[in-house]
Design a protein around this motif. Structure first.
Motif, PDB file in Angstrom:
ATOM      1  N   SER A   9       0.843  -1.198   0.000  1.00 56.47           N
ATOM      2  CA  SER A   9       0.000   0.000   0.000  1.00 56.47           C
ATOM      3  C   SER A   9       0.879   1.250   0.000  1.00 56.47           C
ATOM      4  CB  SER A   9      -0.915  -0.012   1.221  1.00 56.47           C
ATOM      5  OG  SER A   9      -1.386   1.291   1.489  1.00 56.47           O
ATOM      6  N   PHE A  11       0.007   4.301   0.134  1.00 59.11           N
ATOM      7  CA  PHE A  11      -0.420   5.316   1.094  1.00 59.11           C
ATOM      8  C   PHE A  11      -0.042   4.931   2.522  1.00 59.11           C
ATOM      9  CE2 PHE A  11      -3.089   5.782  -2.667  1.00 59.11           C
ATOM     10  CZ  PHE A  11      -2.796   7.097  -2.978  1.00 59.11           C
ATOM     11  N   LYS A  42     -11.809  -7.718   4.039  1.00 58.96           N
ATOM     12  CA  LYS A  42     -11.110  -6.613   4.696  1.00 58.96           C
ATOM     13  C   LYS A  42     -10.985  -6.841   6.197  1.00 58.96           C
ATOM     14  CE  LYS A  42     -11.916  -3.293   1.195  1.00 58.96           C
ATOM     15  NZ  LYS A  42     -12.250  -1.943   0.824  1.00 58.96           N
ATOM     16  N   VAL A  55      -6.776   1.082   3.971  1.00 61.45           N
ATOM     17  CA  VAL A  55      -5.603   1.410   4.769  1.00 61.45           C
ATOM     18  C   VAL A  55      -4.895   2.574   4.064  1.00 61.45           C
ATOM     19  CG1 VAL A  55      -5.218  -0.794   5.888  1.00 61.45           C
ATOM     20  CG2 VAL A  55      -4.301  -0.455   3.578  1.00 61.45           C
ATOM     21  N   PRO A  56      -4.175   3.402   4.808  1.00 59.29           N
ATOM     22  CA  PRO A  56      -3.831   3.325   6.216  1.00 59.29           C
ATOM     23  C   PRO A  56      -4.940   3.843   7.137  1.00 59.29           C
ATOM     24  CG  PRO A  56      -2.898   5.332   5.276  1.00 59.29           C
ATOM     25  CD  PRO A  56      -3.534   4.578   4.148  1.00 59.29           C
ATOM     26  N   SER A  68      -3.971   9.090   4.233  1.00 61.03           N
ATOM     27  CA  SER A  68      -2.559   9.317   4.571  1.00 61.03           C
ATOM     28  C   SER A  68      -2.239  10.790   4.818  1.00 61.03           C
ATOM     29  CB  SER A  68      -1.666   8.759   3.462  1.00 61.03           C
ATOM     30  OG  SER A  68      -1.972   9.367   2.223  1.00 61.03           O
ATOM     31  N   THR A  69      -2.845  11.691   4.028  1.00 62.54           N
ATOM     32  CA  THR A  69      -2.504  13.103   4.178  1.00 62.54           C
ATOM     33  C   THR A  69      -3.065  13.664   5.481  1.00 62.54           C
ATOM     34  OG1 THR A  69      -2.364  13.350   1.795  1.00 62.54           O
ATOM     35  CG2 THR A  69      -2.693  15.368   3.055  1.00 62.54           C
TER      36      THR A  69
HETATM   37  N1  LIG Z   1      -6.565   8.661  -0.188  1.00 57.48           N
HETATM   38  C1  LIG Z   1      -6.288   7.512   0.626  1.00 57.48           C
HETATM   39  C2  LIG Z   1      -6.149   6.309  -0.289  1.00 57.48           C
HETATM   40  C3  LIG Z   1      -6.043   4.994   0.511  1.00 57.48           C
HETATM   41  C4  LIG Z   1      -6.045   3.788  -0.426  1.00 57.48           C
HETATM   42  O1  LIG Z   1      -6.303   3.880  -1.633  1.00 57.48           O
HETATM   43  N2  LIG Z   1      -5.769   2.621   0.189  1.00 57.48           N
HETATM   44  C5  LIG Z   1      -5.730   1.387  -0.580  1.00 57.48           C
HETATM   45  C6  LIG Z   1      -4.392   0.700  -0.379  1.00 57.48           C
HETATM   46  S1  LIG Z   1      -3.072   1.703  -1.011  1.00 57.48           S
HETATM   47  C7  LIG Z   1      -6.806   0.462  -0.061  1.00 57.48           C
HETATM   48  O2  LIG Z   1      -6.960   0.248   1.127  1.00 57.48           O
HETATM   49  N3  LIG Z   1      -7.547  -0.125  -1.008  1.00 57.48           N
HETATM   50  C8  LIG Z   1      -8.597  -1.050  -0.737  1.00 57.48           C
HETATM   51  C9  LIG Z   1      -9.909  -0.542  -1.239  1.00 57.48           C
HETATM   52  O3  LIG Z   1      -9.983   0.584  -1.759  1.00 57.48           O
HETATM   53  O4  LIG Z   1     -10.895  -1.272  -1.100  1.00 57.48           O
HETATM   54  C10 LIG Z   1      -5.029   7.768   1.455  1.00 57.48           C
HETATM   55  O5  LIG Z   1      -4.261   8.698   1.148  1.00 57.48           O
HETATM   56  O6  LIG Z   1      -4.829   7.082   2.473  1.00 57.48           O
END
Ligand SMILES: N[C@@H](CCC(=O)N[C@@H](CS)C(=O)NCC(=O)O)C(=O)O
Length: 238
Positions: A9, A11, A42, A55-56, A68-69
């Motif tokens: 991941s 992020f 999940k 996540v995160p 994340s931000t």
């Molecule tokens: N904008 C979010 C994006 C988080 C994201 O896309 N997480 C992905 C992993 S990198 C995730 O958990 N994906 C599973 C899903 O969307 O179901 C951040 O910055 O944390």
């Protein structure tokens, strides 16, 4: 603090780097990930704490945060030293914009390479059309690299001092390299900056754990990292 993270991941790794750069202790919970089924099923805590189910997720006592931000900004507010953002409002805003640029603008062409780590589709035409899309994403990434090269100029870091923007752009660049996207070869300043960040322990750990996670979970990608791993491989994180 507790961080729900994912082995591949982008992020989550951003947040891990920020926590380590700030010298903060945290318990990491790696949620299961598989190249065929992704994050399903999940992790129940992630579903309970993040309405997006992603996540995160960071838990600090009674506070649970996702994105994340937002998490990086909380870390900065709660533990301002060492700083992850410039102090002046304009520089701070420019730094936030660069974080957004990496996370949201660069991610669009990067997504076009992601099929490469998954299992090969039975239908060769599907692979060919995915690869055609990846081919079209190459020039977009090269243009982003050239723009970043210009932004960096002769500075050591994007926002003057080391910042959250460096973390976000680093992750975007790392993902293009691991997915066999365009190399950094022509962009001297960007390539030197990337090499300098890889020397920082927090970045080296994230990079080597990603290499290890790919070895354990992903299909090998032709041309990944220009043929050589960026740092020695760490054991696959759990
Ligand atoms: N904008 C979010 C994006 C988080 C994201 O896309 N997480 C992905 C992993 S990198 C995730 O958990 N994906 C599973 C899903 O969307 O179901 C951040 O910055 O944390």
């Amino acid at each position: 603090m507790k961080l729900y993270s994912g082995p591949l991941s982008l992020f989550s790794r951003k947040v891990e780097i920020a926590l380590r750069e700030k010298g903060l202790d945290f318990e990491r919970i790696m949620v299961p990930f598989d190249q065929t089924i992704g994050y399903s099923p999940k992790h129940p805590d992630v579903l309970a704490l993040n309405p997006k189910g992603q996540v995160p997720v960071l838990v600090d006592g009674d506070l649970a945060l996702y994105d994340s931000t937002v998490i990086l900004e909380y870390l900065e507010d709660a533990w301002p030293e060492p700083p992850l953002y410039p102090r002046s409002p304009k520089e701070r805003a420019a730094c936030r914009l660069l974080d957004l640029f990496a996370d949201e603008i660069m991610l669009v062409p990067i997504r076009s390479f992601m099929h490469r780590t998954g299992p090969r589709p039975a239908d060769p035409q599907k692979w060919e059309s995915d690869e055609a899309r990846a081919g079209q994403a190459g020039p977009a990434i090269e243009q982003h690299f050239a723009d970043l090269e210009g932004k960096l100029g002769d500075k050591a870091f994007f926002c003057g001092a080391f910042s959250a923007a460096d973390i976000a752009v680093f992750m975007a660049v790392l993902f293009t390299q691991r997915l066999g996207g365009p190399p950094l070869a022509g962009d001297r300043a960007l390539s030197d900056w990337y090499g300098r960040l890889l020397e920082r322990p927090a970045f080296a750990k994230a990079a080597s754990e990603i290499v290890a996670a790919d070895l354990a979970l992903s299909a090998p990608v032709e041309g990944a990292y220009g043929g050589k791993a960026p740092v020695p491989t760490a054991p696959a994180a759990r």
